[in-house]
Design an enzyme around this catalytic site. Structure first.
Site, PDB file in Angstrom:
ATOM      1  N   ARG A 166     -37.671  13.214 -55.832  1.00  0.00           N
ATOM      2  CA  ARG A 166     -38.447  14.448 -56.045  1.00  0.00           C
ATOM      3  C   ARG A 166     -39.151  14.426 -57.407  1.00  0.00           C
ATOM      4  O   ARG A 166     -40.177  15.087 -57.584  1.00  0.00           O
ATOM      5  CB  ARG A 166     -37.542  15.664 -55.962  1.00  0.00           C
ATOM      6  N   LYS A 172     -29.282  22.516 -33.808  1.00  0.00           N
ATOM      7  CA  LYS A 172     -29.447  23.784 -33.096  1.00  0.00           C
ATOM      8  C   LYS A 172     -30.849  24.013 -32.587  1.00  0.00           C
ATOM      9  O   LYS A 172     -31.823  23.925 -33.335  1.00  0.00           O
ATOM     10  CB  LYS A 172     -29.073  24.928 -34.034  1.00  0.00           C
ATOM     11  N   GLY A 206     -37.602  22.576 -45.141  1.00  0.00           N
ATOM     12  CA  GLY A 206     -37.921  23.912 -44.636  1.00  0.00           C
ATOM     13  C   GLY A 206     -39.413  24.202 -44.685  1.00  0.00           C
ATOM     14  O   GLY A 206     -39.980  24.801 -43.761  1.00  0.00           O
TER      15      GLY A 206
HETATM   16  P1  AMP Z   1     -30.701  20.061 -38.342  1.00  0.00           P
HETATM   17  O1  AMP Z   1     -30.332  20.500 -39.732  1.00  0.00           O
HETATM   18  O2  AMP Z   1     -30.835  21.168 -37.359  1.00  0.00           O
HETATM   19  O3  AMP Z   1     -31.848  19.085 -38.329  1.00  0.00           O
HETATM   20  O4  AMP Z   1     -29.436  19.281 -37.819  1.00  0.00           O
HETATM   21  C1  AMP Z   1     -28.945  18.148 -38.426  1.00  0.00           C
HETATM   22  C2  AMP Z   1     -27.512  17.992 -38.034  1.00  0.00           C
HETATM   23  O5  AMP Z   1     -27.410  17.905 -36.636  1.00  0.00           O
HETATM   24  C3  AMP Z   1     -26.884  16.740 -38.582  1.00  0.00           C
HETATM   25  O6  AMP Z   1     -25.893  17.115 -39.492  1.00  0.00           O
HETATM   26  C4  AMP Z   1     -26.279  16.081 -37.349  1.00  0.00           C
HETATM   27  O7  AMP Z   1     -24.973  15.596 -37.563  1.00  0.00           O
HETATM   28  C5  AMP Z   1     -26.245  17.193 -36.332  1.00  0.00           C
HETATM   29  N1  AMP Z   1     -26.267  16.701 -34.967  1.00  0.00           N
HETATM   30  C6  AMP Z   1     -27.152  15.871 -34.404  1.00  0.00           C
HETATM   31  N2  AMP Z   1     -26.822  15.594 -33.144  1.00  0.00           N
HETATM   32  C7  AMP Z   1     -25.683  16.267 -32.876  1.00  0.00           C
HETATM   33  C8  AMP Z   1     -24.856  16.380 -31.735  1.00  0.00           C
HETATM   34  N3  AMP Z   1     -25.130  15.704 -30.603  1.00  0.00           N
HETATM   35  N4  AMP Z   1     -23.757  17.169 -31.813  1.00  0.00           N
HETATM   36  C9  AMP Z   1     -23.474  17.822 -32.952  1.00  0.00           C
HETATM   37  N5  AMP Z   1     -24.226  17.762 -34.066  1.00  0.00           N
HETATM   38  C10 AMP Z   1     -25.321  16.991 -34.034  1.00  0.00           C
END
Ligand code: AMP
Length: 396
Positions: A35, A198, A377
């Site tokens: 950064r 999510k 973000g």
């Molecule tokens: P995000 O911040 O929404 O991009 O999510 C990232 C997180 O999603 C990471 O910490 C991953 O470990 C988690 N993740 C990815 N695939 C899965 C899965 N199949 N089950 C649970 N967590 C997941």
């Protein structure tokens, strides 16, 4: 675009909002300085012109006031080394010391102010606080893409005190140009790869991408809500029950618009969330009870690669599995290398910040993809179609 290339900063004191929110280890040493290095071209241009610089940044989330862990003083020696000049430090971002040190700056000199977030007025977007900060310089440059989605005092509100003496730094300009290349003027086919935990976090971006993308690849935890919505059995995989209707709605909209949605055909499933778990490969819509999908399988990787290989522009945001655990990192690593390989053949690849950027850095592929965004973000909100306060404050 209103960038620093249009100005000469000779004799000017330039307030530069940077995002120096770097990770520190327990000895308060910087573990990743990307950064800081990302802002160097902007700082070099101002100093080469003969201007001086007042650096504004936050570090961490100092909810309980000042602490050694969130002090920007930890960065002084490293920034001095990178810039080749002794950076001065004011241990309060406003007040007598900041005022006197900024007033004494000579051509080429650099002053770093203490963490802006030691004042709640920063995140509250306080008008008077922004005005006080504005008095420390003659010109305002915003080069902090990572905080461009926040209407904070130093990222947006301050700009009104520089009606005709404000602009974007090189990093902001590069981020905006690259995002626009994908959103507004992509070479087609355009593919968006969306992953992560999510669906609720990514729903707006997916809806917005339906307007522009030709293909959307969905992996990671969020894919199981789509698979369940289509009638599949997902065992104990991550599932957002209240999103099932929305997921179906997205699949319908995609079909109407002719956007192809690609879900993982198969998954690596595990009996527990750990590197010591028992694992199996099974079809993603036939996951047995007691098992959870934690990575995409070989068939999914092959089918996603087919789409990647036919694409001319690709946006990637979110891992394909729990890539932090070695056992479930294969899908994410395969996607990262597939993107590097098509970039070599002329495809434009933009990697969203956050975990996808972390994966690209982990596999040392940052120079093999077209661009790795510095804003998690902020980039997401840009692709959601929102107007970012840090951008509009410079444009208006
Ligand atoms: P995000 O911040 O929404 O991009 O999510 C990232 C997180 O999603 C990471 O910490 C991953 O470990 C988690 N993740 C990815 N695939 C899965 C899965 N199949 N089950 C649970 N967590 C997941």
């Amino acid at each position: 675009m209103n960038t620093i290339d249009h100005y000469n900063f000779a004799g000017q004191r330039v307030l530069v909002r940077v995002d120096f929110n770097v990770p520190l280890d327990e000895n308060l040493s910087i573990t990743d300085d990307s950064r800081i290095t990302a802002a160097l071209p902007t700082l070099k241009k101002i100093r080469d012109d003969g201007g001086s610089i007042v650096l504004l940044s936050h570090l961490g989330r100092p909810k309980n006031g000042p602490s050694p862990k969130t002090s920007l003083s930890n960065l002084v020696s490293h920034i001095s080394t990178l810039l080749g000049v002794d950076v001065r430090f004011a241990d309060d971002c406003i007040g007598t010391m900041a005022t006197e040190l900024s007033a004494s700056l000579k051509s080429g000199e650099v002053l770093l102010l203490e963490n802006l977030r030691y004042y709640k007025e920063e995140e509250n977007g306080d008008h008077d606080f922004a005005e006080t900060l504005s008095k420390l310089g003659d010109f305002y440059v915003n080069d902090a893409f990572g905080t461009a989605h926040r209407a904070h005092a130093s990222t947006a509100i301050i700009a009104q005190f520089f009606p005709s003496s404000k602009c974007f730094g090189y990093l902001m300009a590069k981020e905006i140009n690259n995002a626009d290349l994908v959103l507004n003027n992509p070479k087609r086919p355009l593919t968006a790869i969306v992953g992560g935990a999510k669906i609720s976090d990514k729903i707006v971006i997916i809806e917005n991408l339906l307007k522009v993308a030709n293909h959307i690849i969905i992996g990671g935890g969020m894919s199981y809500t789509f698979i369940k919505a289509k009638g599949g059995a997902v065992g104990n995989s991550l599932l957002e029950k209240d999103m099932l209707d929305l997921a179906l709605g997205i699949l319908d909209q995609a079909a109407q618009k002719g956007v192809k949605i690609h879900l993982p055909i198969d998954s690596i499933v595990a009996d527990e969330f750990s590197n010591n778990a028992q694992t199996l490969t099974c079809l993603s819509h036939e996951i047995p009870d007691g098992w959870m999908g934690l990575d995409i399988g070989e068939q999914a990787i092959a089918s996603f690669k087919t789409v990647i290989n036919l694409s001319q522009t690709i946006l990637w945001n979110g891992p394909m599995g729990v890539f932090e655990l070695d056992k479930f990192s294969n899908g994410t690593r395969e996607m990262a290398f597939a993107l590097a390989s098509v970039t070599n053949n002329g495809t434009f690849t933009l990697i969203g910040g956050g975990d996808s950027a972390a994966a690209i850095h982990q596999y040392k592929l940052e120079d093999k993809v077209s661009y790795v965004s510095t804003g998690g973000g902020a980039l997401l909100e840009y692709f959601e179609g929102k107007v970012l306060p840090g951008i509009s404050a410079i444009i208006s």
